[in-house]
Write an enzyme that holds these catalytic residues in place. Structure first.
Site, PDB file in Angstrom:
ATOM      1  N   LYS A   1       0.814  -1.195   0.000  1.00 60.38           N
ATOM      2  CA  LYS A   1       0.000   0.000   0.000  1.00 60.38           C
ATOM      3  C   LYS A   1       0.859   1.261   0.000  1.00 60.38           C
ATOM      4  O   LYS A   1       0.385   2.347  -0.249  1.00 60.38           O
ATOM      5  CB  LYS A   1      -0.876   0.020   1.264  1.00 60.38           C
ATOM      6  CG  LYS A   1      -1.780  -1.168   1.409  1.00 60.38           C
ATOM      7  CD  LYS A   1      -2.416  -1.160   2.807  1.00 60.38           C
ATOM      8  CE  LYS A   1      -3.153  -2.475   3.021  1.00 60.38           C
ATOM      9  NZ  LYS A   1      -3.533  -2.620   4.462  1.00 60.38           N
TER      10      LYS A   1
ATOM     11  N   GLU B   1       7.674   2.197  -6.297  1.00 56.55           N
ATOM     12  CA  GLU B   1       7.815   1.766  -4.905  1.00 56.55           C
ATOM     13  C   GLU B   1       7.887   2.965  -3.971  1.00 56.55           C
ATOM     14  O   GLU B   1       8.214   4.075  -4.404  1.00 56.55           O
ATOM     15  CB  GLU B   1       9.128   0.966  -4.764  1.00 56.55           C
ATOM     16  CG  GLU B   1       8.919  -0.539  -4.675  1.00 56.55           C
ATOM     17  CD  GLU B   1       8.417  -1.009  -3.331  1.00 56.55           C
ATOM     18  OE1 GLU B   1       7.673  -0.263  -2.664  1.00 56.55           O
ATOM     19  OE2 GLU B   1       8.768  -2.136  -2.926  1.00 56.55           O
ATOM     20  N   ASP B   2       7.613   2.720  -2.703  1.00 54.67           N
ATOM     21  CA  ASP B   2       7.751   3.789  -1.713  1.00 54.67           C
ATOM     22  C   ASP B   2       9.192   3.917  -1.247  1.00 54.67           C
ATOM     23  O   ASP B   2       9.770   4.992  -1.238  1.00 54.67           O
ATOM     24  CB  ASP B   2       6.803   3.568  -0.519  1.00 54.67           C
ATOM     25  CG  ASP B   2       6.926   2.170   0.096  1.00 54.67           C
ATOM     26  OD1 ASP B   2       7.682   1.317  -0.429  1.00 54.67           O
ATOM     27  OD2 ASP B   2       6.251   1.921   1.109  1.00 54.67           O
TER      28      ASP B   2
ATOM     29  N   ASP C   1      14.963  -0.694   0.581  1.00 55.28           N
ATOM     30  CA  ASP C   1      15.856  -0.937   1.712  1.00 55.28           C
ATOM     31  C   ASP C   1      16.920  -1.934   1.256  1.00 55.28           C
ATOM     32  O   ASP C   1      17.939  -1.552   0.708  1.00 55.28           O
ATOM     33  CB  ASP C   1      15.035  -1.439   2.900  1.00 55.28           C
ATOM     34  CG  ASP C   1      15.880  -1.641   4.149  1.00 55.28           C
ATOM     35  OD1 ASP C   1      16.940  -1.011   4.258  1.00 55.28           O
ATOM     36  OD2 ASP C   1      15.478  -2.441   5.011  1.00 55.28           O
TER      37      ASP C   1
ATOM     38  N   PHE D   1      14.212   4.292  10.167  1.00 59.01           N
ATOM     39  CA  PHE D   1      12.886   3.839   9.755  1.00 59.01           C
ATOM     40  C   PHE D   1      12.002   5.074   9.610  1.00 59.01           C
ATOM     41  O   PHE D   1      11.969   5.926  10.500  1.00 59.01           O
ATOM     42  CB  PHE D   1      12.296   2.874  10.787  1.00 59.01           C
ATOM     43  CG  PHE D   1      11.094   2.134  10.268  1.00 59.01           C
ATOM     44  CD1 PHE D   1      11.251   0.977   9.507  1.00 59.01           C
ATOM     45  CD2 PHE D   1       9.808   2.602  10.503  1.00 59.01           C
ATOM     46  CE1 PHE D   1      10.139   0.300   8.999  1.00 59.01           C
ATOM     47  CE2 PHE D   1       8.698   1.925   9.999  1.00 59.01           C
ATOM     48  CZ  PHE D   1       8.875   0.770   9.250  1.00 59.01           C
ATOM     49  N   VAL D   2      11.313   5.197   8.479  1.00 63.25           N
ATOM     50  CA  VAL D   2      10.551   6.417   8.203  1.00 63.25           C
ATOM     51  C   VAL D   2       9.069   6.142   7.979  1.00 63.25           C
ATOM     52  O   VAL D   2       8.683   5.030   7.581  1.00 63.25           O
ATOM     53  CB  VAL D   2      11.135   7.176   6.990  1.00 63.25           C
ATOM     54  CG1 VAL D   2      12.486   7.781   7.319  1.00 63.25           C
ATOM     55  CG2 VAL D   2      11.228   6.281   5.764  1.00 63.25           C
TER      56      VAL D   2
ATOM     57  N   ARG E   1       0.280   6.799   7.442  1.00 61.86           N
ATOM     58  CA  ARG E   1       0.380   6.905   5.983  1.00 61.86           C
ATOM     59  C   ARG E   1      -0.102   8.260   5.484  1.00 61.86           C
ATOM     60  O   ARG E   1       0.281   8.706   4.400  1.00 61.86           O
ATOM     61  CB  ARG E   1      -0.464   5.817   5.309  1.00 61.86           C
ATOM     62  CG  ARG E   1       0.024   4.389   5.542  1.00 61.86           C
ATOM     63  CD  ARG E   1      -0.725   3.454   4.609  1.00 61.86           C
ATOM     64  NE  ARG E   1      -0.611   2.054   4.989  1.00 61.86           N
ATOM     65  CZ  ARG E   1       0.398   1.256   4.653  1.00 61.86           C
ATOM     66  NH1 ARG E   1       1.399   1.713   3.954  1.00 61.86           N
ATOM     67  NH2 ARG E   1       0.406  -0.014   5.019  1.00 61.86           N
TER      68      ARG E   1
HETATM   69  P1  IMP Z   1      13.295  -4.233   0.823  1.00 63.85           P
HETATM   70  O1  IMP Z   1      12.801  -5.463   0.142  1.00 63.85           O
HETATM   71  O2  IMP Z   1      14.244  -4.579   1.948  1.00 63.85           O
HETATM   72  O3  IMP Z   1      13.916  -3.246  -0.148  1.00 63.85           O
HETATM   73  O4  IMP Z   1      12.061  -3.562   1.563  1.00 63.85           O
HETATM   74  C1  IMP Z   1      11.202  -2.676   0.918  1.00 63.85           C
HETATM   75  C2  IMP Z   1       9.848  -2.621   1.590  1.00 63.85           C
HETATM   76  O5  IMP Z   1       9.959  -2.625   3.029  1.00 63.85           O
HETATM   77  C3  IMP Z   1       9.124  -1.317   1.254  1.00 63.85           C
HETATM   78  O6  IMP Z   1       8.299  -1.451   0.140  1.00 63.85           O
HETATM   79  C4  IMP Z   1       8.308  -1.036   2.520  1.00 63.85           C
HETATM   80  O7  IMP Z   1       7.055  -1.682   2.437  1.00 63.85           O
HETATM   81  C5  IMP Z   1       9.096  -1.668   3.626  1.00 63.85           C
HETATM   82  N1  IMP Z   1       9.927  -0.670   4.341  1.00 63.85           N
HETATM   83  C6  IMP Z   1      11.284  -0.628   4.365  1.00 63.85           C
HETATM   84  N2  IMP Z   1      11.732   0.398   5.101  1.00 63.85           N
HETATM   85  C7  IMP Z   1      10.641   1.045   5.551  1.00 63.85           C
HETATM   86  C8  IMP Z   1      10.470   2.236   6.362  1.00 63.85           C
HETATM   87  O8  IMP Z   1      11.421   2.910   6.805  1.00 63.85           O
HETATM   88  N3  IMP Z   1       9.171   2.603   6.615  1.00 63.85           N
HETATM   89  C9  IMP Z   1       8.104   1.904   6.146  1.00 63.85           C
HETATM   90  N4  IMP Z   1       8.233   0.805   5.378  1.00 63.85           N
HETATM   91  C10 IMP Z   1       9.479   0.365   5.076  1.00 63.85           C
END
Ligand code: IMP
Length: 167
Positions: A34, A90-91, A94, A143-144, A156
């Site tokens: 979302k 994507e938002d 990470d 973490f944001v 959100r």
């Molecule tokens: P990745 O697979 O490790 O790159 O994780 C990406 C996903 O983790 C994002 O699409 C978010 O849903 C979630 N995520 C990672 N860091 C944060 C954060 O700081 N706040 C909120 N969601 C996060």
């Protein structure tokens, strides 16, 4: 961490860049639910000309705050993307595992091209090898929340991005 007006300005720039790159094409923006809802809604209005919109829902973290690397598709695309120019929106990136998985997943559906776009990229945490085509902001390793991003489904609706320090 990032103000409403800083976000607006950067989203405008990304929209212009996509408009230029996609001249003469009708891209399909695929928002990842979302977290990207707010971003993709603003971004699509900064793109001049027609765009299509679709969504994918994935589970990556669940209730955890660390990526497991296992991505499960909870809601698939509504429409075929074969022959289309796809931009995954994507938002935050990470580890990059979610976006790399989605990039490969999309590439398997015979699109004309796949590009990736993220509002935020956390610095120094990417383990997955993936070039991202459009990055809004590189942020420090915190973490944001806000502008679509949640902590346990809340915050959100904030208009800005903030570091999450609370419960
Ligand atoms: P990745 O697979 O490790 O790159 O994780 C990406 C996903 O983790 C994002 O699409 C978010 O849903 C979630 N995520 C990672 N860091 C944060 C954060 O700081 N706040 C909120 N969601 C996060």
């Amino acid at each position: 961490m990032i103000t409403e007006s800083e976000i607006q300005e950067r989203v405008r720039q990304l929209g212009q860049q996509i408009t230029n790159d996609m001249a003469g094409e009708i891209p399909v923006l695929v928002g990842i639910l979302k977290g990207s809802v707010v971003f993709v809604a603003d971004l699509m209005r900064e793109i001049a000309g027609p765009v299509d919109l679709d969504f994918l829902a994935v589970s990556s973290y669940g209730q955890e705050t660390k990526s497991t690397g296992v991505v499960k598709i909870l809601k698939d695309l509504d429409n075929e993307v074969s022959g289309r120019h796809v931009i995954i929106v994507e938002d935050i990136v990470d580890s990059g595992l979610t976006l790399r998985y989605l990039n490969d997943y999309m590439a398997g559906r015979q699109p004309a091209s796949v590009r990736t776009c993220t509002l935020l990229r956390r610095q120094g945490t990417q383990t997955a090898d993936l070039e991202i085509d459009y990055v809004g902001f590189d942020i420090p390793p915190a973490f944001v929340i806000g502008y679509g991003l949640d902590a346990r489904q809340r915050y959100r609706n904030l208009r800005y991005i903030a570091e999450y320090t609370g419960q």
